[in-house]
Motif scaffolding. Sequence first.
Motif, PDB file in Angstrom:
ATOM      1  N   ALA A 400      -9.554  11.380  45.655  1.00  0.00           N
ATOM      2  CA  ALA A 400      -9.454  11.184  44.212  1.00  0.00           C
ATOM      3  C   ALA A 400     -10.687  11.710  43.491  1.00  0.00           C
ATOM      4  CB  ALA A 400      -9.251   9.705  43.900  1.00  0.00           C
ATOM      5  N   MET A 401     -11.878  11.463  44.046  1.00  0.00           N
ATOM      6  CA  MET A 401     -13.100  11.915  43.397  1.00  0.00           C
ATOM      7  C   MET A 401     -13.211  13.442  43.403  1.00  0.00           C
ATOM      8  SD  MET A 401     -14.469   9.332  42.121  1.00  0.00           S
ATOM      9  CE  MET A 401     -15.879  10.235  41.522  1.00  0.00           C
ATOM     10  N   MET A 402     -12.728  14.073  44.453  1.00  0.00           N
ATOM     11  CA  MET A 402     -12.736  15.536  44.472  1.00  0.00           C
ATOM     12  C   MET A 402     -11.847  16.091  43.364  1.00  0.00           C
ATOM     13  SD  MET A 402     -12.699  16.455  48.543  1.00  0.00           S
ATOM     14  CE  MET A 402     -12.467  18.196  48.205  1.00  0.00           C
ATOM     15  N   LYS A 403     -10.684  15.463  43.166  1.00  0.00           N
ATOM     16  CA  LYS A 403      -9.796  15.914  42.099  1.00  0.00           C
ATOM     17  C   LYS A 403     -10.424  15.704  40.723  1.00  0.00           C
ATOM     18  CE  LYS A 403      -5.512  15.165  44.703  1.00  0.00           C
ATOM     19  NZ  LYS A 403      -4.255  14.382  44.822  1.00  0.00           N
ATOM     20  N   VAL A 500     -13.774  35.334  42.500  1.00  0.00           N
ATOM     21  CA  VAL A 500     -14.616  34.618  43.473  1.00  0.00           C
ATOM     22  C   VAL A 500     -15.610  33.730  42.734  1.00  0.00           C
ATOM     23  CG1 VAL A 500     -16.275  34.898  45.351  1.00  0.00           C
ATOM     24  CG2 VAL A 500     -14.354  36.483  45.142  1.00  0.00           C
ATOM     25  N   ASN A 501     -16.149  34.226  41.623  1.00  0.00           N
ATOM     26  CA  ASN A 501     -17.116  33.449  40.845  1.00  0.00           C
ATOM     27  C   ASN A 501     -16.492  32.185  40.273  1.00  0.00           C
ATOM     28  OD1 ASN A 501     -17.885  36.465  40.658  1.00  0.00           O
ATOM     29  ND2 ASN A 501     -19.775  35.413  40.173  1.00  0.00           N
ATOM     30  N   ILE A 502     -15.292  32.311  39.698  1.00  0.00           N
ATOM     31  CA  ILE A 502     -14.711  31.130  39.069  1.00  0.00           C
ATOM     32  C   ILE A 502     -14.337  30.087  40.120  1.00  0.00           C
ATOM     33  CG2 ILE A 502     -12.264  31.835  39.051  1.00  0.00           C
ATOM     34  CD1 ILE A 502     -12.263  30.770  36.093  1.00  0.00           C
ATOM     35  N   LEU A 507     -16.073  24.772  42.278  1.00  0.00           N
ATOM     36  CA  LEU A 507     -16.474  23.931  43.408  1.00  0.00           C
ATOM     37  C   LEU A 507     -17.890  23.378  43.231  1.00  0.00           C
ATOM     38  CD1 LEU A 507     -15.032  25.803  46.528  1.00  0.00           C
ATOM     39  CD2 LEU A 507     -14.090  23.852  45.287  1.00  0.00           C
ATOM     40  N   SER A 508     -18.727  24.068  42.445  1.00  0.00           N
ATOM     41  CA  SER A 508     -20.093  23.584  42.218  1.00  0.00           C
ATOM     42  C   SER A 508     -20.105  22.214  41.556  1.00  0.00           C
ATOM     43  CB  SER A 508     -20.876  24.581  41.353  1.00  0.00           C
ATOM     44  OG  SER A 508     -21.124  25.772  42.053  1.00  0.00           O
ATOM     45  N   TYR A 509     -19.062  21.901  40.797  1.00  0.00           N
ATOM     46  CA  TYR A 509     -19.029  20.625  40.099  1.00  0.00           C
ATOM     47  C   TYR A 509     -18.778  19.450  41.049  1.00  0.00           C
ATOM     48  CZ  TYR A 509     -19.108  23.092  35.664  1.00  0.00           C
ATOM     49  OH  TYR A 509     -19.491  23.871  34.593  1.00  0.00           O
ATOM     50  N   HIS A 567     -29.551  19.066  38.462  1.00  0.00           N
ATOM     51  CA  HIS A 567     -28.169  19.495  38.647  1.00  0.00           C
ATOM     52  C   HIS A 567     -27.357  19.369  37.354  1.00  0.00           C
ATOM     53  CE1 HIS A 567     -28.550  20.080  42.952  1.00  0.00           C
ATOM     54  NE2 HIS A 567     -29.255  18.977  43.006  1.00  0.00           N
ATOM     55  N   GLY A 568     -27.697  18.389  36.517  1.00  0.00           N
ATOM     56  CA  GLY A 568     -27.022  18.293  35.232  1.00  0.00           C
ATOM     57  C   GLY A 568     -27.289  19.512  34.368  1.00  0.00           C
ATOM     58  N   LEU A 569     -28.535  19.998  34.393  1.00  0.00           N
ATOM     59  CA  LEU A 569     -28.868  21.213  33.653  1.00  0.00           C
ATOM     60  C   LEU A 569     -28.289  22.454  34.323  1.00  0.00           C
ATOM     61  CD1 LEU A 569     -32.572  20.830  32.454  1.00  0.00           C
ATOM     62  CD2 LEU A 569     -30.545  21.133  31.037  1.00  0.00           C
ATOM     63  N   ARG A 570     -28.335  22.481  35.635  1.00  0.00           N
ATOM     64  CA  ARG A 570     -27.867  23.655  36.378  1.00  0.00           C
ATOM     65  C   ARG A 570     -26.404  23.954  36.079  1.00  0.00           C
ATOM     66  NH1 ARG A 570     -26.909  25.824  41.827  1.00  0.00           N
ATOM     67  NH2 ARG A 570     -24.958  26.914  41.410  1.00  0.00           N
ATOM     68  N   LEU A 571     -25.560  22.929  36.036  1.00  0.00           N
ATOM     69  CA  LEU A 571     -24.141  23.148  35.767  1.00  0.00           C
ATOM     70  C   LEU A 571     -23.924  23.705  34.362  1.00  0.00           C
ATOM     71  CD1 LEU A 571     -22.622  19.940  37.389  1.00  0.00           C
ATOM     72  CD2 LEU A 571     -22.493  22.284  38.245  1.00  0.00           C
ATOM     73  N   ASN A 572     -24.841  23.463  33.469  1.00  0.00           N
ATOM     74  CA  ASN A 572     -24.732  23.992  32.109  1.00  0.00           C
ATOM     75  C   ASN A 572     -25.308  25.397  31.998  1.00  0.00           C
ATOM     76  OD1 ASN A 572     -23.652  21.919  30.046  1.00  0.00           O
ATOM     77  ND2 ASN A 572     -25.013  20.681  31.304  1.00  0.00           N
ATOM     78  N   VAL A 573     -26.524  25.576  32.480  1.00  0.00           N
ATOM     79  CA  VAL A 573     -27.213  26.837  32.236  1.00  0.00           C
ATOM     80  C   VAL A 573     -26.832  27.926  33.229  1.00  0.00           C
ATOM     81  CG1 VAL A 573     -29.172  25.639  31.222  1.00  0.00           C
ATOM     82  CG2 VAL A 573     -29.225  26.204  33.635  1.00  0.00           C
ATOM     83  N   ILE A 574     -26.158  27.591  34.314  1.00  0.00           N
ATOM     84  CA  ILE A 574     -25.710  28.609  35.262  1.00  0.00           C
ATOM     85  C   ILE A 574     -24.197  28.769  35.205  1.00  0.00           C
ATOM     86  CG2 ILE A 574     -25.590  29.269  37.692  1.00  0.00           C
ATOM     87  CD1 ILE A 574     -28.302  28.066  38.115  1.00  0.00           C
ATOM     88  N   GLU A 575     -23.466  27.726  35.585  1.00  0.00           N
ATOM     89  CA  GLU A 575     -22.013  27.845  35.594  1.00  0.00           C
ATOM     90  C   GLU A 575     -21.441  28.008  34.182  1.00  0.00           C
ATOM     91  OE1 GLU A 575     -22.861  26.674  39.627  1.00  0.00           O
ATOM     92  OE2 GLU A 575     -23.626  25.971  37.713  1.00  0.00           O
ATOM     93  N   PHE A 576     -21.827  27.143  33.259  1.00  0.00           N
ATOM     94  CA  PHE A 576     -21.265  27.191  31.902  1.00  0.00           C
ATOM     95  C   PHE A 576     -21.703  28.452  31.162  1.00  0.00           C
ATOM     96  CE2 PHE A 576     -21.304  26.061  27.360  1.00  0.00           C
ATOM     97  CZ  PHE A 576     -19.988  25.645  27.213  1.00  0.00           C
TER      98      PHE A 576
END
Length: 598
Positions: A400-403, A500-502, A507-509, A567-576
């Motif tokens: 469930a958490m993975m989803k 591949v990037n998307i 998955l990074s999240y 990691h909170g910043l990383r998901l924004n400044v890299i992935e987003f």
Amino acid sequence: MTIVPLRKVSLLGMLEDKEAVLDAAQAFGGLHLIPLRNAQKELEAVPSGTGREAMNALRWLMDCPAPRRVITRDGGFDVQAVITAAGENRRALRQAEDEKAALLKRIADVGRWGEFAFPDVEELGGYRLWFYEVPLGQESRLKPAGLTVETVYRDRRTAFMVVLSPQEPPASAMPVPRVHIGAHALSALETQLEAVEIRLDDLWMQRRDLSKWRMLLAGNLARARDSAARRRAALETAEVGRIFVMQAWARADQVEEIERLAARLGIAAHVEKPGGDDAPPTLLENAPGLAAGENLVEFYQTPGYRGWDPSAIVYVSFIVFFGMIMTDAGYGLLLLALLFAFRGRFSGSPTSRRMLVMGYWLALSTTVFGVLTGSYFGVEPKAGTVFARLNLVDLANVDAMMKVTVGIGVLHLVIANLVSAWHGRGTVGRLPPLGWCLVALGGLTAYLAGGTGVIADLGIAGIGLGLGVVAVFASDRPVSSLRGLGARVAAGLMGLARVVNIFSDVLSYMRLFALGLAAASLAATINAQAGQLVHAVPGVGVLLALVVLVAGHAINMGLGLIAGTVHGLRLNVIEFFNWGMSEEGRPFRPFRKEETRL
């Protein structure tokens, strides 16, 4: 959330009025100057009293533990003398502290041997004394081989031995390295230590006395930096005969004020919109409650002027991600209490106040997710209580958490692509981001449906449709020849490579779930270890358990703060940013006077 519209302002005036115009422009404080010529390097030298020595001197006086009351008015203030005195005081005090540390070490070494004086080498016939502290049990490893060895003292753990030899005995002769006693007796070392401590007291008093000049020194630095900025601005203006021209970027809503300023100074002002070849700086402006998002965005990348401002989205998502990673109500409430207790330390500047408000939101987010996951310093609420009923998320349910985390990742990247499409130009700028939205949503649908059934087929169809849109509209090059067709196909294939990037970015999240589970598990483990100590060691076990609880949860909270921020910043400044930001800009830096705050 918006990027402030700018206008290019050109100010033209007589050369003799140039200094007055520069002073007025600096006082106005709203112009980002455009260099019209390169400033000469030899004229950019650091003004006297404003270099690194001056900054170090000011920092040294500002950090004085018990500063004197400041002097705010003194016509005889000599800035260079104060800088020199502060620098010498800083070097002398550090040197004295090093001397004291070395003497304390030497006294500790010599003190174990007691008070004695060394005889002259001539009196010993050229022989010298070499000192060794040999642990008991290792005396059998001695290999004197013609050396004179004498044990002068022995305690419960160590044999204190002296070797008489013209040269230092070889390392193989003794089981331990020799002790460096030095040539001074214990009493002489203690006398030296006393002199150093008195000198330290004098130097601390001198530093405290110099601290009275910190206000004037800070003001001098600010004035000198203002003067240096004016000199640089003067070099970067253009001069044609008796006319000078200064260009700058300014806010569109300040144009009328600039025109009034130009009229008052008796100069001409020409205002125009940014042209296609212009590269204006970026000035972000958000509501006060979201202003900290600007700091988060500019920490990594300033968006381009013709792009869009992601500050609000980054701010909200960072708060949510931080709470998911920390995910403990106890930690959140403790962090909230600490921020409130030390709120006075954040009142110095607008940026500090923004960080305080953001800190409150981060603590609140941590508390909310802790309540939802049922973690209070790692303790689960008892069944039947209100807190147990609020426990709506089971971190142990991996599937469930993975989803959930994959869904959050898809939502975040879809928002990035939608905003990118909204601000895009032409079909190339708008349609490919929409295609990636279809790919991400189609993949999520197929994943949630288990890969089989009608819903999964719809998801797969969405993936195919999205990839088709990306492939077709990755380029706007007209297909008028075989070469043009080949280039269009190559561009489409290059665009499809981002699939591949998307996939990897979504998955990074999953790190949100992994880090949150790790923090909750570690908190529970700390509590379990403390409970075992209570039963294993009656009486003292309670104290040991308390130490384990405090130290363990402090470490876990510290790790959570680091992980939540990084990691909170990383998901924004890299992935987003990877999917939402198309160009990088440069920040708006106004030409203005500095303000000194103590």
